[in-house]
Write an enzyme that holds these catalytic residues in place. Structure first.
Site, PDB file in Angstrom:
ATOM      1  N   LYS A   1       0.856  -1.193   0.000  1.00 48.96           N
ATOM      2  CA  LYS A   1       0.000   0.000   0.000  1.00 48.96           C
ATOM      3  C   LYS A   1       0.891   1.241   0.000  1.00 48.96           C
ATOM      4  CE  LYS A   1      -3.970   2.077   2.397  1.00 48.96           C
ATOM      5  NZ  LYS A   1      -4.877   2.005   3.549  1.00 48.96           N
TER       6      LYS A   1
ATOM      7  N   SER B   1      -9.719   1.850   2.439  1.00 45.41           N
ATOM      8  CA  SER B   1      -8.878   2.637   1.568  1.00 45.41           C
ATOM      9  C   SER B   1      -7.811   1.803   0.859  1.00 45.41           C
ATOM     10  CB  SER B   1      -8.207   3.737   2.386  1.00 45.41           C
ATOM     11  OG  SER B   1      -7.314   3.189   3.333  1.00 45.41           O
TER      12      SER B   1
ATOM     13  N   SER C   1      -9.951  -0.278   6.600  1.00 37.28           N
ATOM     14  CA  SER C   1      -9.354  -0.193   5.260  1.00 37.28           C
ATOM     15  C   SER C   1      -8.746  -1.494   4.753  1.00 37.28           C
ATOM     16  CB  SER C   1      -8.293   0.900   5.236  1.00 37.28           C
ATOM     17  OG  SER C   1      -8.907   2.152   5.329  1.00 37.28           O
TER      18      SER C   1
END
Lengths: 463, 470
Positions: free
Chosen positions: B74, B149, B174
């Protein structure tokens, strides 16, 4: 008119590394002692330096404070170019310690709180001062240096008392070994001052105890003037211009600044256990207060002498004790240190540690007086040269006594008599001052290498 | 040393387990394998856009435990010399000078950093649509969101036709949201179990680095590598290192499962609830017991979470001002004007909204009513979970209240409706307890997720339970 003064003192702790990273706090080229943590790089995380906590606890104990059993760090948010993260890691709700005091000659000063925080970066204002600079350079070497903030109650009644307090505090910090007074701006003071009938004025960021006193004296005169003319004194932050010795307005303070404090979620609660405090107590060095008492009982100094030596700075007290190891008349040593050595150091604006004065040389100097090799009057002159050059008094005296032999001196004296017939005439008519003048001329012609006593004798023979 | 290579191996091999076995046996030419993986990644990128940055430099020591296994990361996790933006324009071009601690561990074990996955800017979103660069598209339906996210992490995990594991991050859900929306498995560890050093902060007291993968084994395997104490993160927990794959050998017999009724209430798609119940019944058939319970504090979680999260986020984002790194602008005017220009131009709308909300919640006068009160609610929520875990080994619930939403539906959501989508994930995330999301089944070809939660540091129980019904 009643004056009320309170202080916020920021003291850089002399740990090896910064408060939240492992960078050195030593002086270095700008932006050398930096890393992702103190530069606030994304993803970096602070890590508390335990040594700074130890130091903080020591100071809190020395200032008779209550130490909180658990403490937190908070984020104080404001945007400023000296802030790597645009927030400062400090302590807010629960500081390291509260409710202490320190005695001064004119009464007790209460300590409201003591907390740890990180120093912001250093700003260099180029082409002007804080209000007029064209641009600013940022040195992050200072960012993250551990600061201990000591906040007093507004208990001071005069600038003189403030200075005494600061000197005493500085001596305590030095005795604890947590602070290095020789570092630039290692102790900075924000002073809040109000006069009866006026609002509180804050003078920010003054370094140097003499400057604090001067700034406050200036403020009192300024505010009294305003009050006399019936001008309202409004809350304001001012800045001390050390060169012009005046304070200048930085900003009006219509409201409290809002720093939006939150707990720093990167730093968990720290517990300060009884054991931790006990351990620190067990290893506390001798404090100035106890040292003064010891100087009185051990060396026979009077209290005044002991206080001057101990509170001027720790290194002067160390110097005195070192001298006393080989010199057996401590009161005599104290007299010469306080009356003449200190005066000379002050004149040069340096501390004993910054000077080249060594205990061994100073003891020899005292012995020269004791053995009447030099007169006291000459000794007073000699000490100035000593502080000035760092050449040991014994060497100065020896060189003066040996460099010019009698025949050379005689020749010089004859020349001086010839060149200054007017003065010679005056002396003969009874003006004894003329003799002193002639001695001075001879002395300067020998580059102060001859003994004034001898010059006097030889001169008298000739005229 | 060149051992016999099966050139087609790369195309056939899909699972991490198989890759590790073959790599260990020396059957794989790693460099060749990785260049094929990169070709495939480019194709996936064209179709679904999971990456902000693809790392095309195949270099490093591909041995140890990972043998060059492709790992996507990420974008909020710092990777040395690989662009790291946390999904924000304000960090465009930023090359971190150091690796996050979890990345250092992955590199040490011979992992290959495949690239940096797309996310909502700084993690501010539930659907991975608050993106400054690319919005990942759901491989099950490109008109739909991957969840957020960590949307890019879910997207590449679902789309990858090669062995791969994603490193993701969760603050309020997330990891769970994208795992549920992309039919993958997402483990959000206990707060403090994986070092946050090198993680670009959203809300430090709740940020957790975790894993998204295709199989429970992959998740347990990667979690074993990245978990552990790190002196660089003061909130990191001192626990011994463990091989979490061993929990796959245990069974669920006698396990007690709590089913909190608040997690099946209003706003939760009944079809998803039904699938979740089927899974709970499946666990029962394997010897577990379940019981319905109530967690009444749940309703306070969303407001309290958003207050704490935006308060912390608004201080974290203060450092981005164009002075030291990241986006900058022409130097003009005083520093305040300059900072304002950099920040106005380079932060997205949601980032600005959260900065303003956070600054407000921290202000003198409001601080007691909002920020400090929210902290108290968090403590109560933790206590409520602790109480439940005295009786239950795991709690089971739906992962998300809805199926993957269409982008046009998301665009119509008001901020408050948007925040409500986190209703099932916020409380456990606030409490810092570990959770795993795994597929519960499909509805009209779209994946739905089962959420399992356990007490602090009980990731093992989650792995055992998830493994039993995978």
């Amino acid at each position: 008119m009643k004056v009320m003064i309170g202080l916020e003192i920021h003291c850089q702790l002399s740990t090896k590394t910064k408060l939240f990273c492992s960078d050195s706090i030593e002086n270095a080229e700008p932006n050398k002692n930096v890393c992702p943590v103190c530069l606030g790089f994304p993803g970096s995380k602070p890590k508390i330096n335990k040594k700074a906590l130890d130091y903080g606890i020591m100071v809190a104990l020395a200032l008779n404070c209550k130490i909180n059993k658990s403490m937190f760090f908070s984020r104080k948010s404001y945007f400023y170019p000296d802030m790597a993260k645009n927030y400062q890691i400090t302590q807010y709700e629960i500081p390291l310690a509260v409710d202490g005091f320190l005695e001064t000659e004119d009464g007790k000063i209460r300590i409201r709180r003591i907390h740890l925080e990180e120093d912001p970066a250093k700003l260099l204002h180029v082409g002007g001062d804080i209000t007029s600079a064209k641009y600013v350079l940022v040195d992050y070497n200072r960012a993250g240096v551990p600061l201990l903030e000591i906040v007093t109650e507004p208990d001071f009644t005069s600038p003189k008392q403030v200075r005494e307090f600061l000197e005493k505090l500085s001596s305590i910090l030095e005795h604890l070994g947590v602070y290095d007074s020789s570092r630039e701006a290692s102790l900075r003071v924000d002073a809040n001052i109000s006069l009866e009938g006026g609002e509180r004025i804050e003078i920010k960021n003054i370094s140097g105890f003499a400057d604090v006193e001067k700034a406050l004296n200036y403020e009192i005169v300024r505010q009294k003037g305003l009050l006399r003319m019936n001008v309202k004194i409004e809350r304001e932050t001012r800045h001390y211009d050390a060169e012009r010795r005046i304070t200048k307005s930085l900003r009006k303070k219509e409201y409290e600044e809002d720093y939006g404090y939150i707990f720093d979620p990167d730093l968990p609660e720290i517990e300060i256990t009884e054991d931790w405090i006990k351990q620190i107590k067990a290893n506390m060095p001798e404090l100035p207060h106890d040292r003064v008492k010891r100087f009185v009982s051990m060396y026979g100094l009077n209290e005044y002498q002991a206080k001057v030596i101990v509170y001027t700075d720790k290194y002067l007290a160390d110097f005195f004790e070192e001298c006393c190891k080989s010199y057996k008349k401590p009161t005599e040593a104290a007299k010469w240190i306080i009356t003449y050595l200190l005066k000379s150091l002050n004149w040069h604006g340096i501390s004993i540690r910054q000077s080249k004065i060594k205990p061994k040389d100073f003891v020899e100097f005292l012995e020269l007086i004791d053995k009447k090799v030099i007169t006291e009057r000459y000794a007073k002159e000699l000490i100035k040269d000593y502080v000035d050059t760092g050449v040991s008094p014994r060497k100065i005296v020896e060189s003066k006594l040996t460099k010019i032999d009698d025949s050379q001196l005689e020749k010089i004296i004859e020349d001086v008599i010839k060149e200054n017939s007017k003065a010679v005439e005056e002396y003969r008519t009874g003006k004894t001052k003329a003799l002193e003048f002639l001695i001075g001329v001879v002395l300067s012609k020998t580059n102060k290498q001859a003994d004034p006593k001898k010059i006097r004798e030889m001169l008298l023979k000739k005229i | 040393m060149v051992i016999s290579k099966d050139q087609k191996l790369c195309d056939k091999m899909k699972s991490v387990k198989e890759f590790l076995q073959r790599a260990k046996a020396g059957d794989i030419d790693i460099e060749d394998f990785l260049s094929k993986v990169l070709e495939k990644t480019e194709k996936i990128q064209e179709k679904y856009q999971p990456f902000i940055t693809i790392n095309k430099k195949i270099e490093g020591k591909f041995s140890k435990k990972l043998f060059g296994l492709p790992i996507s990361v990420k974008d909020c996790i710092c990777t040395k010399d690989i662009q790291t933006t946390a999904g924000s324009k304000i960090l465009e071009g930023y090359m971190p000078p150091f690796d996050a601690s979890c990345i250092a561990k992955i590199k040490k074990e011979g992992g290959f950093i495949l690239g940096k996955t797309a996310q909502d800017e700084f993690g501010f979103g539930t659907f991975c649509t608050n993106c400054a660069y690319v919005v990942p598209k759901n491989p099950y339906d490109v008109e739909r969101s991957c969840g957020g996210s960590s949307g890019g992490a879910g997207c590449i995990t679902a789309a990858a036709d090669f062995p791969h594991i994603a490193i993701a991050e969760s603050t309020g859900g997330s990891i769970t949201a994208p795992a549920a929306f992309t039919g993958t498995i997402g483990l959000t560890p206990t707060y403090g179990r994986v070092s946050r050093f090198g993680l670009i902060d959203y809300a430090n007291s709740m940020d957790k680095i975790g894993v998204i993968a295709k199989e429970v084994f992959d998740v347990a395997f990667m979690f074993s590598i990245i978990a552990g104490y790190d002196p660089l993160d003061s909130t990191s927990q001192k626990l011994p290192e463990e091989d979490f794959t061993k929990y796959l050998d245990k069974d669920v017999k006698g396990m007690k499962i709590g089913v909190p009724k608040e997690y099946f209430g209003e706003g939760v798609d009944e079809r998803i609830a039904k699938l979740v119940w089927q899974k709970i019944k499946q666990l029962e058939s394997l010897g577990a017991h379940y019981e319905e319970i109530s967690l009444p504090m749940t309703k306070y979680a969303i407001p309290a979470y958003y207050i704490i999260a935006v308060s912390e986020a608004s201080t974290n984002l203060a450092k981005y001002c164009g002075m030291r790194y990241g986006a900058t602008e022409e130097i003009k005017g005083n520093f305040e004007e300059f900072f304002a220009k950099v920040r106005s131009k380079n932060f997205g709308e949601e980032a600005k909204r959260r900065i303003i909300l956070g600054t407000y919640a921290r202000m003198a006068g409001y601080r007691d009513a909002y920020y400090l009160k929210a902290l108290k609610i968090r403590t109560k929520i933790i206590q409520e979970f602790k109480q439940a875990f005295k009786k239950f080994d795991v709690l089971a619930a739906p992962s998300m209240p809805v199926l993957p939403l269409r982008f046009d539906e998301i665009a119509k959501l008001k901020p408050i409706e948007n925040y409500m989508m986190d209703i099932l994930t916020i409380a456990p995330n606030m409490a810092g307890i570990p959770m795993i999301s795994l597929p519960a089944g499909f509805i009209n070809g779209l994946p739905a997720g089962l959420h399992l939660m356990a007490d602090h540091f009980q990731e093992g129980k989650l792995i055992t339970t998830a493994g039993a019904i995978e």
